[in-house]
Write a protein that holds these residues in place. Structure first.
Motif, short mmCIF file in Angstrom:
data_model
loop_
_atom_site.label_atom_id
_atom_site.label_comp_id
_atom_site.label_asym_id
_atom_site.label_seq_id
_atom_site.Cartn_x
_atom_site.Cartn_y
_atom_site.Cartn_z
N CYS A 35 0.86 -1.18 0.00
CA CYS A 35 0.00 0.00 0.00
C CYS A 35 0.90 1.24 0.00
O CYS A 35 1.93 1.26 0.66
CB CYS A 35 -0.89 -0.03 1.25
N PHE A 36 0.49 2.24 -0.77
CA PHE A 36 1.28 3.48 -0.87
C PHE A 36 0.44 4.63 -0.33
O PHE A 36 -0.74 4.74 -0.64
CB PHE A 36 1.60 3.78 -2.34
N ASP A 37 1.07 5.50 0.48
CA ASP A 37 0.35 6.71 0.89
C ASP A 37 1.31 7.88 0.94
O ASP A 37 2.41 7.77 1.47
CB ASP A 37 -0.31 6.54 2.25
N LYS A 38 0.88 9.02 0.36
CA LYS A 38 1.80 10.15 0.29
C LYS A 38 1.88 10.94 1.58
O LYS A 38 2.77 11.75 1.76
CB LYS A 38 1.49 11.04 -0.91
N GLN A 39 0.93 10.70 2.51
CA GLN A 39 1.03 11.35 3.82
C GLN A 39 1.97 10.53 4.71
O GLN A 39 2.33 9.41 4.38
CB GLN A 39 -0.35 11.47 4.46
N GLU A 40 2.30 11.10 5.89
CA GLU A 40 3.25 10.35 6.73
C GLU A 40 2.55 9.43 7.71
O GLU A 40 3.21 8.72 8.46
CB GLU A 40 4.22 11.30 7.44
N ASP A 41 1.21 9.44 7.68
CA ASP A 41 0.49 8.52 8.56
C ASP A 41 -0.81 8.11 7.88
O ASP A 41 -1.24 8.73 6.92
CB ASP A 41 0.20 9.21 9.91
N TRP A 42 -1.43 7.05 8.41
CA TRP A 42 -2.65 6.55 7.77
C TRP A 42 -3.89 7.29 8.27
O TRP A 42 -3.83 8.02 9.24
CB TRP A 42 -2.77 5.05 7.95
N GLY A 43 -5.01 7.08 7.55
CA GLY A 43 -6.26 7.75 7.94
C GLY A 43 -6.78 8.71 6.89
O GLY A 43 -7.89 9.24 7.02
N GLY A 44 -5.99 8.97 5.84
CA GLY A 44 -6.48 9.80 4.74
C GLY A 44 -6.93 11.17 5.19
O GLY A 44 -6.24 11.86 5.94
N LEU A 45 -8.14 11.56 4.76
CA LEU A 45 -8.67 12.89 5.07
C LEU A 45 -8.84 13.12 6.56
O LEU A 45 -8.92 14.26 7.00
CB LEU A 45 -10.07 13.04 4.45
N TRP A 46 -8.93 12.04 7.32
CA TRP A 46 -9.22 12.19 8.76
C TRP A 46 -8.00 12.63 9.55
O TRP A 46 -8.10 12.97 10.73
CB TRP A 46 -9.84 10.91 9.31
N ASN A 47 -6.82 12.61 8.91
CA ASN A 47 -5.65 13.24 9.51
C ASN A 47 -5.89 14.74 9.49
O ASN A 47 -6.14 15.29 8.43
CB ASN A 47 -4.41 13.02 8.63
N TYR A 48 -5.76 15.39 10.62
CA TYR A 48 -5.83 16.86 10.56
C TYR A 48 -4.42 17.39 10.39
O TYR A 48 -3.49 16.94 11.05
CB TYR A 48 -6.44 17.42 11.86
N SER A 49 -4.23 18.32 9.47
CA SER A 49 -2.92 18.95 9.31
C SER A 49 -3.12 20.46 9.23
O SER A 49 -4.07 20.93 8.61
CB SER A 49 -2.27 18.46 8.01
N TRP A 50 -2.22 21.19 9.85
CA TRP A 50 -2.30 22.66 9.73
C TRP A 50 -1.90 23.10 8.33
O TRP A 50 -2.19 24.20 7.90
CB TRP A 50 -1.38 23.33 10.76
N TYR A 105 -11.52 5.92 16.07
CA TYR A 105 -12.30 4.70 15.78
C TYR A 105 -11.79 4.00 14.51
O TYR A 105 -11.58 2.79 14.50
CB TYR A 105 -13.77 5.09 15.64
N ILE A 106 -11.58 4.78 13.45
CA ILE A 106 -11.10 4.20 12.18
C ILE A 106 -9.77 3.47 12.41
O ILE A 106 -9.57 2.35 11.95
CB ILE A 106 -10.86 5.32 11.12
N LEU A 107 -8.88 4.13 13.15
CA LEU A 107 -7.55 3.55 13.36
C LEU A 107 -7.59 2.40 14.36
O LEU A 107 -6.79 1.47 14.26
CB LEU A 107 -6.55 4.61 13.81
N GLY A 108 -8.54 2.45 15.30
CA GLY A 108 -8.65 1.38 16.29
C GLY A 108 -8.81 0.02 15.62
O GLY A 108 -8.27 -0.99 16.08
N ARG A 109 -9.53 0.00 14.52
CA ARG A 109 -9.79 -1.27 13.83
C ARG A 109 -8.53 -1.83 13.17
O ARG A 109 -8.33 -3.03 13.15
CB ARG A 109 -10.90 -1.06 12.79
N VAL A 110 -7.71 -0.95 12.62
CA VAL A 110 -6.56 -1.46 11.85
C VAL A 110 -5.28 -1.58 12.67
O VAL A 110 -4.33 -2.23 12.26
CB VAL A 110 -6.29 -0.60 10.59
N ASN A 114 -0.96 -6.30 11.91
CA ASN A 114 0.35 -5.76 11.49
C ASN A 114 0.22 -5.07 10.13
O ASN A 114 1.12 -5.13 9.30
CB ASN A 114 1.39 -6.89 11.43
N LEU A 115 -0.95 -4.43 9.92
CA LEU A 115 -1.22 -3.84 8.60
C LEU A 115 -0.27 -2.70 8.26
O LEU A 115 0.02 -2.45 7.10
CB LEU A 115 -2.68 -3.35 8.54
N LYS A 116 0.21 -2.01 9.29
CA LYS A 116 1.05 -0.84 9.03
C LYS A 116 2.31 -1.23 8.26
O LYS A 116 2.85 -0.44 7.47
CB LYS A 116 1.42 -0.14 10.34
#
Length: 446
Positions: A35-50, A105-110, A114-116
């Motif tokens: 899996c590829f993600d351009k952010q530095e952590d999982w969660g997509g849009l639910w990551n809050y970034s300034w 909640y979203i992250l609690g499931r994954v 060892n998905l990370k």
């Protein structure tokens, strides 16, 4: 060994990873997954970034999440069938949680497995092409500035479609003395305290950004719609007017003759489905609609059945629909579901698209997407969940909003997984200024 690329580790990508993990738990041999993600952590849009604009590597920031965002639909309608809110929080929680609570909640499931390890973070996919047998995927490790190539049998695109803003131009924008921004870059309603704000748009982001600005003390909020007004019973200080014509100095002038002094214009004008990394023959081209064409069962690319798109629909249903799509995609990849012949695929897509094109109101749209999700659900072993209850909740929620747009988030709904009812929140949404997980979960002692 089959090899699968998953592009994006937001809710859709995580649904895909979870679906394979569940098959593996049942003793099935699963493909190799990267899996590829351009952010530095999982969660997509639910990551809050300034951050807005670019990240530290010069990539556009995909994130559209803002402070004080609360769920604008009942959490019960997006509950995971295999991981309930009750299980995660150890108790029933109110029906309209803020962002940090949903993210948790979203992250609690994954987090349990060892998905990370399967995800390459800070990594942008720069090209995907197909040579008739196999996908060539080129990707950029942004941290170490290394470009690599790999080959895959299947590609699952789960990059979402709420990260590339559609930004129209209106006459007078060049000389407008105030702030002009897209809701994609909106981070904090406090910025507009005491200001006259014009919000352009008539969908969920216009509705919510306008309410946020009002809640955090904007002097006035004027919403300009193009086609149909949202038509809610707005509180004092908020109004809807028809179609911005132009800006003159700091005045917004609308086509119905309305004039409004303005300190800021927020464009809630939607997003583009944008896949610059995918070769033309594989690229989904669509506007935001409940059934994008050329996707069999809303998932499988009609011209290449080894390519899947997750979550590309306009959405009432979200997380559990993404799950149903992911479980379906997984079963195709693992050979448990056979793809029918071309004529049948064509017929199936046309059936859904022509039904979608006849939809006229939210109730019909809810019914359409519920039927679609139920059909997908019946095709895999995704656990039982009460979609009829979810359908009912969505319709009730729509009516609550019409009754009072300021109080619909104070209502309670029952879980389609456990049946438990969300307790009333300790503070009505209008006066709940603290959106932290701690403030939300700390029920005051009786």
């Amino acid at each position: 060994m089959t090899k699968v690329a998953v592009i994006g580790a937001g809710p859709c990508g995580l649904s895909a990873l979870r679906s394979f993990e569940q098959a593996e738990k049942k003793g099935e041999k699963i493909p190799e997954i990267v899996c590829f993600d351009k952010q530095e952590d999982w969660g997509g849009l639910w990551n809050y970034s300034w951050r807005t604009g670019s990240d530290q590597y010069g990539d556009p920031v995909p994130n559209s999440m803002y402070r004080y965002l609360w769920s604008n639909g009942p959490k019960e309608c997006l509950e995971f069938a295999d991981y309930s809110f009750d299980e995660h929080f150890g108790k029933p929680i109110p029906s309209f949680p803020p962002r940090e609570v949903l993210y948790n909640y979203i992250l609690g499931r994954v987090k349990k497995g060892n998905l990370k390890n399967k995800i390459k973070f800070n990594t942008s996919v720069t090209s995907v092409s197909y040579d008739g047998k196999i996908f060539q995927v080129t990707y950029h490790d942004k941290k170490n500035d290394i470009i690599s190539k790999d080959v895959f049998d299947y590609v699952i695109v789960s990059t979402g479609h709420f990260s590339v803003p559609f930004i129209p131009e209106y006459p007078g924008m060049k000389s407008f003395p105030g702030r002009i921004m897209h809701s994609h870059d909106f981070r904090d309603a406090e910025e507009f305290r005491g200001k006259n704000v014009v919000v352009l748009g008539s969908s969920y982001s216009a509705e919510d950004v306008a309410l946020q600005c009002h809640k955090y003390g904007a002097k006035s909020v004027t919403i300009g719609y193009r086609h149909n007004p949202m038509g809610f019973n707005w509180p004092k200080g908020m109004k809807e007017v028809y179609h911005l014509d132009r800006l003159e100095g700091n005045k917004a002038i609308f086509k119905d003759g309305h004039e409004q002094e303005s300190d800021a214009v927020i464009l809630c004008t939607g997003y583009l489905h944008n896949f610059p990394f995918i070769s033309e023959d594989l690229k989904l081209k669509t506007t935001n609609r409940l059934y994008p064409p050329k996707l069999y069962k809303g998932v499988v690319w009609q011209n290449n059945h080894k390519l899947m798109y997750l979550g590309m629909q306009d959405q009432f249903h979200t997380f559990n629909m993404f799950d149903c799509q992911a479980w379906f995609a997984r079963d195709i990849i693992m050979g448990k579901i056979k793809i029918p012949k071309e004529t049948d695929i064509d017929k199936d897509i046309n059936k859904w698209v022509s039904m979608e094109e006849k939809l006229e109101n939210p109730d019909q749209m809810i019914d359409f997407q519920t039927e679609y999700t139920k059909e997908l659900h019946s095709l895999s072993d995704y656990p039982k969940i009460d979609f009829e209850l979810i359908r009912k909740h969505f319709k009730e929620w729509e009516h609550h909003k019409v009754e009072n747009i300021m109080t619909y988030r104070n209502k309670s709904f029952s879980s389609p997984v456990t049946g438990s009812v969300g307790p009333l929140h300790h503070t009505p949404w209008e006066t709940a200024m603290d959106d932290s997980l701690k403030a939300f979960l700390d029920q005051p002692k009786k």
